[in-house]
Design a protein around this motif. Structure first.
Motif, PDB file in Angstrom:
ATOM      1  N   LEU A   1       0.810  -1.220   0.000  1.00  0.00           N
ATOM      2  CA  LEU A   1       0.000   0.000   0.000  1.00  0.00           C
ATOM      3  C   LEU A   1       0.843   1.269   0.000  1.00  0.00           C
ATOM      4  O   LEU A   1       0.644   2.141  -0.849  1.00  0.00           O
ATOM      5  CB  LEU A   1      -0.947  -0.014   1.196  1.00  0.00           C
ATOM      6  CG  LEU A   1      -2.004   1.082   1.198  1.00  0.00           C
ATOM      7  CD1 LEU A   1      -2.989   0.876   0.059  1.00  0.00           C
ATOM      8  CD2 LEU A   1      -2.729   1.116   2.534  1.00  0.00           C
ATOM      9  N   VAL A   2       1.754   1.397   0.940  1.00  0.00           N
ATOM     10  CA  VAL A   2       2.530   2.637   1.059  1.00  0.00           C
ATOM     11  C   VAL A   2       3.369   2.897  -0.191  1.00  0.00           C
ATOM     12  O   VAL A   2       3.256   3.968  -0.793  1.00  0.00           O
ATOM     13  CB  VAL A   2       3.396   2.637   2.352  1.00  0.00           C
ATOM     14  CG1 VAL A   2       4.373   3.809   2.344  1.00  0.00           C
ATOM     15  CG2 VAL A   2       2.506   2.687   3.584  1.00  0.00           C
ATOM     16  N   PRO A   3       4.193   1.946  -0.639  1.00  0.00           N
ATOM     17  CA  PRO A   3       5.000   2.258  -1.826  1.00  0.00           C
ATOM     18  C   PRO A   3       4.192   2.358  -3.118  1.00  0.00           C
ATOM     19  O   PRO A   3       4.572   3.098  -4.031  1.00  0.00           O
ATOM     20  CB  PRO A   3       6.005   1.106  -1.909  1.00  0.00           C
ATOM     21  CG  PRO A   3       5.451   0.010  -1.093  1.00  0.00           C
ATOM     22  CD  PRO A   3       4.537   0.626  -0.085  1.00  0.00           C
ATOM     23  N   GLY A   4       3.088   1.650  -3.205  1.00  0.00           N
ATOM     24  CA  GLY A   4       2.344   1.636  -4.452  1.00  0.00           C
ATOM     25  C   GLY A   4       1.266   2.691  -4.582  1.00  0.00           C
ATOM     26  O   GLY A   4       0.907   3.082  -5.694  1.00  0.00           O
ATOM     27  N   TYR A   5       0.733   3.160  -3.468  1.00  0.00           N
ATOM     28  CA  TYR A   5      -0.450   4.011  -3.549  1.00  0.00           C
ATOM     29  C   TYR A   5      -0.355   5.335  -2.803  1.00  0.00           C
ATOM     30  O   TYR A   5      -1.140   6.239  -3.073  1.00  0.00           O
ATOM     31  CB  TYR A   5      -1.675   3.251  -3.027  1.00  0.00           C
ATOM     32  CG  TYR A   5      -2.073   2.133  -3.940  1.00  0.00           C
ATOM     33  CD1 TYR A   5      -2.840   2.373  -5.075  1.00  0.00           C
ATOM     34  CD2 TYR A   5      -1.653   0.834  -3.691  1.00  0.00           C
ATOM     35  CE1 TYR A   5      -3.197   1.349  -5.925  1.00  0.00           C
ATOM     36  CE2 TYR A   5      -2.014  -0.201  -4.539  1.00  0.00           C
ATOM     37  CZ  TYR A   5      -2.783   0.064  -5.648  1.00  0.00           C
ATOM     38  OH  TYR A   5      -3.127  -0.960  -6.488  1.00  0.00           O
ATOM     39  N   LEU A   6       0.524   5.454  -1.843  1.00  0.00           N
ATOM     40  CA  LEU A   6       0.544   6.676  -1.045  1.00  0.00           C
ATOM     41  C   LEU A   6       1.680   7.584  -1.479  1.00  0.00           C
ATOM     42  O   LEU A   6       2.834   7.192  -1.503  1.00  0.00           O
ATOM     43  CB  LEU A   6       0.697   6.340   0.444  1.00  0.00           C
ATOM     44  CG  LEU A   6      -0.382   5.440   1.034  1.00  0.00           C
ATOM     45  CD1 LEU A   6      -0.150   5.265   2.518  1.00  0.00           C
ATOM     46  CD2 LEU A   6      -1.766   5.960   0.756  1.00  0.00           C
ATOM     47  N   GLY A   7       1.316   8.793  -1.812  1.00  0.00           N
ATOM     48  CA  GLY A   7       2.325   9.791  -2.135  1.00  0.00           C
ATOM     49  C   GLY A   7       2.803  10.455  -0.856  1.00  0.00           C
ATOM     50  O   GLY A   7       2.442  10.075   0.256  1.00  0.00           O
ATOM     51  N   GLU A   8       3.627  11.442  -0.998  1.00  0.00           N
ATOM     52  CA  GLU A   8       4.148  12.185   0.150  1.00  0.00           C
ATOM     53  C   GLU A   8       2.988  12.820   0.910  1.00  0.00           C
ATOM     54  O   GLU A   8       2.108  13.442   0.319  1.00  0.00           O
ATOM     55  CB  GLU A   8       5.101  13.278  -0.358  1.00  0.00           C
ATOM     56  CG  GLU A   8       5.832  14.009   0.729  1.00  0.00           C
ATOM     57  CD  GLU A   8       6.845  13.150   1.468  1.00  0.00           C
ATOM     58  OE1 GLU A   8       7.131  13.470   2.628  1.00  0.00           O
ATOM     59  OE2 GLU A   8       7.343  12.163   0.900  1.00  0.00           O
ATOM     60  N   PRO A   9       2.948  12.635   2.234  1.00  0.00           N
ATOM     61  CA  PRO A   9       1.872  13.247   3.020  1.00  0.00           C
ATOM     62  C   PRO A   9       1.910  14.769   2.919  1.00  0.00           C
ATOM     63  O   PRO A   9       2.980  15.371   2.844  1.00  0.00           O
ATOM     64  CB  PRO A   9       2.166  12.807   4.454  1.00  0.00           C
ATOM     65  CG  PRO A   9       3.095  11.656   4.341  1.00  0.00           C
ATOM     66  CD  PRO A   9       3.832  11.832   3.055  1.00  0.00           C
ATOM     67  N   THR A  10       0.739  15.360   2.905  1.00  0.00           N
ATOM     68  CA  THR A  10       0.607  16.817   2.898  1.00  0.00           C
ATOM     69  C   THR A  10      -0.397  17.198   3.975  1.00  0.00           C
ATOM     70  O   THR A  10      -0.982  16.337   4.621  1.00  0.00           O
ATOM     71  CB  THR A  10       0.102  17.323   1.530  1.00  0.00           C
ATOM     72  OG1 THR A  10      -1.242  16.849   1.342  1.00  0.00           O
ATOM     73  CG2 THR A  10       0.981  16.847   0.389  1.00  0.00           C
ATOM     74  N   SER A  11      -0.644  18.492   4.133  1.00  0.00           N
ATOM     75  CA  SER A  11      -1.616  18.926   5.136  1.00  0.00           C
ATOM     76  C   SER A  11      -3.035  18.493   4.755  1.00  0.00           C
ATOM     77  O   SER A  11      -3.890  18.322   5.617  1.00  0.00           O
ATOM     78  CB  SER A  11      -1.562  20.440   5.324  1.00  0.00           C
ATOM     79  OG  SER A  11      -1.846  21.080   4.100  1.00  0.00           O
TER      80      SER A  11
END
Length: 195
Positions: A98-108
């Motif tokens: 999930l994290v490497p494939g779907y989540l971009g850099e967190p933002t506000s």
């Protein structure tokens, strides 16, 4: 002429019934052999079922099917050590897929907490997402449209609930972790097992 209404009047060779019973017994034997091979039980390849009764073979197959299929456990209903084992498997999936494939850099506007497994709401939602992923990425259970259904019906709504600025990671910023939840005084009775 037929003795009973709706039953055609023709003679069936006696050997045909014996052949049918032999085929039923062979199917039961092969089913047991496949089961033993897939479970790693030490049944010999030539080992036959001791009972030639076709009804017994059918009952064994039904019992085996009931033993094999169990509903996936909802993680919040589990007690240690089952909870710990399920959480470890969930962490592997979240961090590996999930994290490497779907989540971009967190933002506000799109938050993520590196300690997401300490947020019970995130654990519950991600576990449900993982269970759906397991089912919907297997063409044997869902066909070839399963991954599309998983994205549309499971991933996107889950991320909309977890990642907004008002979601469970609201207090977490880059490098900081905060759990600021209002915990209920009692656990709802539906969440308790065996009470």
């Amino acid at each position: 002429m037929a003795d009973e209404e709706g039953v055609p009047d023709f003679e069936v060779p006696v050997g045909l019934f014996q052949d049918l019973e032999d085929l039923k017994a062979e199917v039961a034997r092969l089913s047991a052999q496949v089961k033993s091979l897939t479970e790693g039980v030490g049944a010999d390849a030539g080992e036959a079922l001791a009972d030639d009764d076709a009804d017994a073979g059918d009952e064994a197959e039904e019992g085996a099917a009931e033993d094999e299929w169990q509903f996936p456990p909802f993680i919040l209903l589990l007690d240690p050590p089952q909870y710990d084992d399920e959480l470890r498997a969930l962490i592997e999936w979240v961090e590996g897929v999930l994290v490497p494939g779907y989540l971009g850099e967190p933002t506000s506007d799109s938050r993520w907490c590196h300690l997401w497994f300490e947020h019970s709401v995130a654990v519950a939602r991600l576990h449900a997402l993982w269970l759906a992923w397991q089912e919907l990425t297997d063409p044997a259970t869902c066909g070839y449209t399963g991954p599309s259904v998983w994205h549309r019906d499971h991933l996107d709504p889950c991320m909309r609930e977890l990642r907004p600025s008002s979601g469970p990671f609201a207090g977490c910023t880059k490098g900081e972790h905060q759990i600021d939840h209002r915990m209920p005084g009692t656990v709802p009775s539906a969440w308790r097992q065996g009470t």
